[in-house]
Enzyme design. Structure first.
Site, PDB file in Angstrom:
ATOM      1  N   ASP A  88       0.873  -1.178   0.000  1.00 10.29           N
ATOM      2  CA  ASP A  88       0.000   0.000   0.000  1.00 10.29           C
ATOM      3  C   ASP A  88       0.906   1.222   0.000  1.00 10.29           C
ATOM      4  O   ASP A  88       2.087   1.123   0.344  1.00 10.29           O
ATOM      5  CB  ASP A  88      -0.889   0.006   1.244  1.00 10.29           C
ATOM      6  CG  ASP A  88      -2.115   0.880   1.051  1.00 10.29           C
ATOM      7  OD1 ASP A  88      -3.181   0.352   0.703  1.00 10.29           O
ATOM      8  OD2 ASP A  88      -2.001   2.124   1.223  1.00 10.29           O
ATOM      9  N   ARG A 147     -18.827   3.208 -12.087  1.00 15.51           N
ATOM     10  CA  ARG A 147     -17.479   2.633 -12.166  1.00 15.51           C
ATOM     11  C   ARG A 147     -16.637   3.437 -13.157  1.00 15.51           C
ATOM     12  O   ARG A 147     -15.429   3.577 -12.999  1.00 15.51           O
ATOM     13  CB  ARG A 147     -17.565   1.184 -12.652  1.00 15.51           C
ATOM     14  CG  ARG A 147     -18.203   0.237 -11.656  1.00 15.51           C
ATOM     15  CD  ARG A 147     -18.199  -1.175 -12.190  1.00 15.51           C
ATOM     16  NE  ARG A 147     -18.806  -2.101 -11.233  1.00 15.51           N
ATOM     17  CZ  ARG A 147     -20.035  -2.558 -11.326  1.00 15.51           C
ATOM     18  NH1 ARG A 147     -20.813  -2.209 -12.324  1.00 15.51           N
ATOM     19  NH2 ARG A 147     -20.513  -3.388 -10.429  1.00 15.51           N
ATOM     20  N   ARG A 210     -22.669 -13.323  -7.680  1.00 13.24           N
ATOM     21  CA  ARG A 210     -23.834 -12.547  -7.230  1.00 13.24           C
ATOM     22  C   ARG A 210     -25.113 -13.140  -7.804  1.00 13.24           C
ATOM     23  O   ARG A 210     -26.102 -13.337  -7.101  1.00 13.24           O
ATOM     24  CB  ARG A 210     -23.677 -11.082  -7.655  1.00 13.24           C
ATOM     25  CG  ARG A 210     -22.693 -10.340  -6.780  1.00 13.24           C
ATOM     26  CD  ARG A 210     -22.656  -8.856  -7.075  1.00 13.24           C
ATOM     27  NE  ARG A 210     -21.803  -8.189  -6.105  1.00 13.24           N
ATOM     28  CZ  ARG A 210     -20.944  -7.221  -6.380  1.00 13.24           C
ATOM     29  NH1 ARG A 210     -20.833  -6.773  -7.616  1.00 13.24           N
ATOM     30  NH2 ARG A 210     -20.224  -6.675  -5.437  1.00 13.24           N
ATOM     31  N   HIS A 234     -17.673  -5.426 -16.841  1.00 12.52           N
ATOM     32  CA  HIS A 234     -18.160  -5.300 -15.461  1.00 12.52           C
ATOM     33  C   HIS A 234     -18.802  -3.925 -15.291  1.00 12.52           C
ATOM     34  O   HIS A 234     -18.301  -3.051 -14.607  1.00 12.52           O
ATOM     35  CB  HIS A 234     -16.962  -5.476 -14.515  1.00 12.52           C
ATOM     36  CG  HIS A 234     -17.329  -5.431 -13.066  1.00 12.52           C
ATOM     37  ND1 HIS A 234     -18.302  -6.225 -12.504  1.00 12.52           N
ATOM     38  CD2 HIS A 234     -16.823  -4.685 -12.029  1.00 12.52           C
ATOM     39  CE1 HIS A 234     -18.390  -5.971 -11.211  1.00 12.52           C
ATOM     40  NE2 HIS A 234     -17.504  -5.033 -10.905  1.00 12.52           N
TER      41      HIS A 234
HETATM   42  C1  2OP Z   1     -18.329  -4.357  -7.290  1.00 11.63           C
HETATM   43  O1  2OP Z   1     -19.020  -4.705  -8.237  1.00 11.63           O
HETATM   44  C2  2OP Z   1     -16.653  -2.691  -6.634  1.00 11.63           C
HETATM   45  O2  2OP Z   1     -16.933  -3.324  -8.853  1.00 11.63           O
HETATM   46  C3  2OP Z   1     -17.009  -3.738  -7.570  1.00 11.63           C
HETATM   47  O3  2OP Z   1     -18.661  -4.535  -6.123  1.00 11.63           O
END
Ligand code: 2OP
Length: 367
Positions: A88, A147, A210, A234
């Site tokens: 980090d 995003r 998910r 995504h």
């Molecule tokens: C999500 O879908 C942060 O892109 C990530 O949770």
């Protein structure tokens, strides 16, 4: 007994080590200096200096010690998949988190070592010869932020990180988790100069998980019975594929009404935002880290596992020169095969639309 053991231990250990070194794929910083008396047993030195990683275990660097990065590191250590270097730009927190992980080892029964370093001074030498590097560094999404808003800020972060990673781990496989995912994976690939098999983005595994979670809730069955397939970028136009998603092998359209499937698809697409809105600060990290670690495991164990990942397409699915999520076979060489499944005209249109969104971002970056 203990005294005798301590007397012979340095000798035995260095003999074992020299044998190991002969067959270790990468040379790692040696730890011979530590094999002296009491100092050899100081875990604090191990955690602080980042110079102890040695031997047969694989090495994974996790760049970014926020929630996603540290949870990824923890999962790898807990499952004893590899030794981990957590980096980090902050000084202290990565070392503290790594030491905390080391101290949980006796309870969780893992001998994987964790090291935490600050890279604020640009020194990535402790990450040298990593087998896999997971990049989570970047600015997080805030409520109301897409995003894509993160694009330019995170490009600068990914570029700086990848330049260092390539210097120190020229043979590694890079997994990008930073958003906007597909564009950042493309940036990492471009900056690295690596072959396309060694750079990939995480999110298909996360989005599919998910969807599976929502299907399991809807059908009131074990998540282990559910297999979901989400392709594309995504982003909000990702492409969940109900036809290829199954419960105990039965395709979703044979099990659920269209409106229930549509609701699951919509919730999957907005899955990241749903968590962002609930958390108020920061974004999801349990499922994202679990997804990244499933990919790390497939690579380290050469599992040849088929997972949806963002990879460079060179004509597959009619998409050229772009990172988009599709099913791939993941093994020790990284992306070992791109699996082409048959899509209906409608599914294909959705995939092309999603790829179009990635292309827009990539064009903004000029990469
Ligand atoms: C999500 O879908 C942060 O892109 C990530 O949770």
């Amino acid at each position: 007994m203990l005294r005798r053991l301590l007397r012979i231990w340095p000798r035995t250990r260095s003999r074992v080590r020299s044998e190991k070194e002969k067959i270790t794929r990468h040379s790692r910083p040696a730890c011979g200096r530590q094999a002296q008396g009491k100092e050899a047993l100081s875990t604090q030195r191990i955690a602080k200096k980042g110079e102890e990683i040695d031997g047969m275990r694989k090495k994974v660097t996790v760049v970014g010690g926020g929630f996603v990065g540290s949870t990824t590191a923890q999962r790898i250590v807990d499952r004893e998949l590899a030794d981990v270097v957590l980096t980090d730009i902050l000084d202290g927190p990565p070392a503290g988190k790594a030491l905390d992980m080391m101290e949980s080892g006796p309870i969780t029964r893992t001998d994987s070592r964790a090291t935490g370093i600050s890279t604020a001074n640009g020194d990535y030498s402790a990450t040298a010869n990593s087998d896999v590097v997971v990049i989570t560094a970047g600015f997080p999404r805030k409520p109301g932020m897409s995003r894509d808003d993160l694009l330019k800020a995170n490009y600068d972060v990914v570029k700086a990180v990848v330049e260092q990673i390539v210097r120190h781990s020229p043979n590694c496989i890079i997994i990008v988790v930073t958003n906007p995912l597909d564009a950042m994976a493309q940036a990492a690939w471009k900056v690295s100069g690596f072959p396309k098999s060694r750079v990939l983005g995480m999110a298909g595994v996360l989005d599919s998980a998910r969807m599976s979670a929502f299907v399991a809730m809807e059908c009131k069955v074990s998540v282990e019975n559910v297999h979901s397939f989400v392709l594309g970028g995504h982003g909000d136009d990702m492409v969940p594929l109900p036809r290829y998603s199954t419960v105990a092998g039965i395709p979703l359209p044979d099990l659920l009404k269209k409106e229930r499937i549509d609701a699951i698809v919509e919730r999957t697409r907005k899955g990241g935002a749903e968590i962002v809105n609930l958390l108020k600060t920061g974004s999801a990290y349990y499922a994202p880290s679990a997804a990244a670690v499933e990919m790390v495991e497939a690579i380290l164990k050469d599992k040849k596992k088929i997972l949806p990942c963002a990879v460079y397409l060179d004509g597959e699915y009619g998409i050229k020169g772009l990172f988009v999520g599709v099913p791939v076979k993941l093994g020790a060489k990284g992306v070992e095969e791109i699996i082409q499944i048959k899509l209906t005209a409608e599914e294909n249109m959705a995939l092309q639309k999603s790829a179009g969104s990635v292309k827009e971002l990539v064009s903004v970056l000029g990469i």
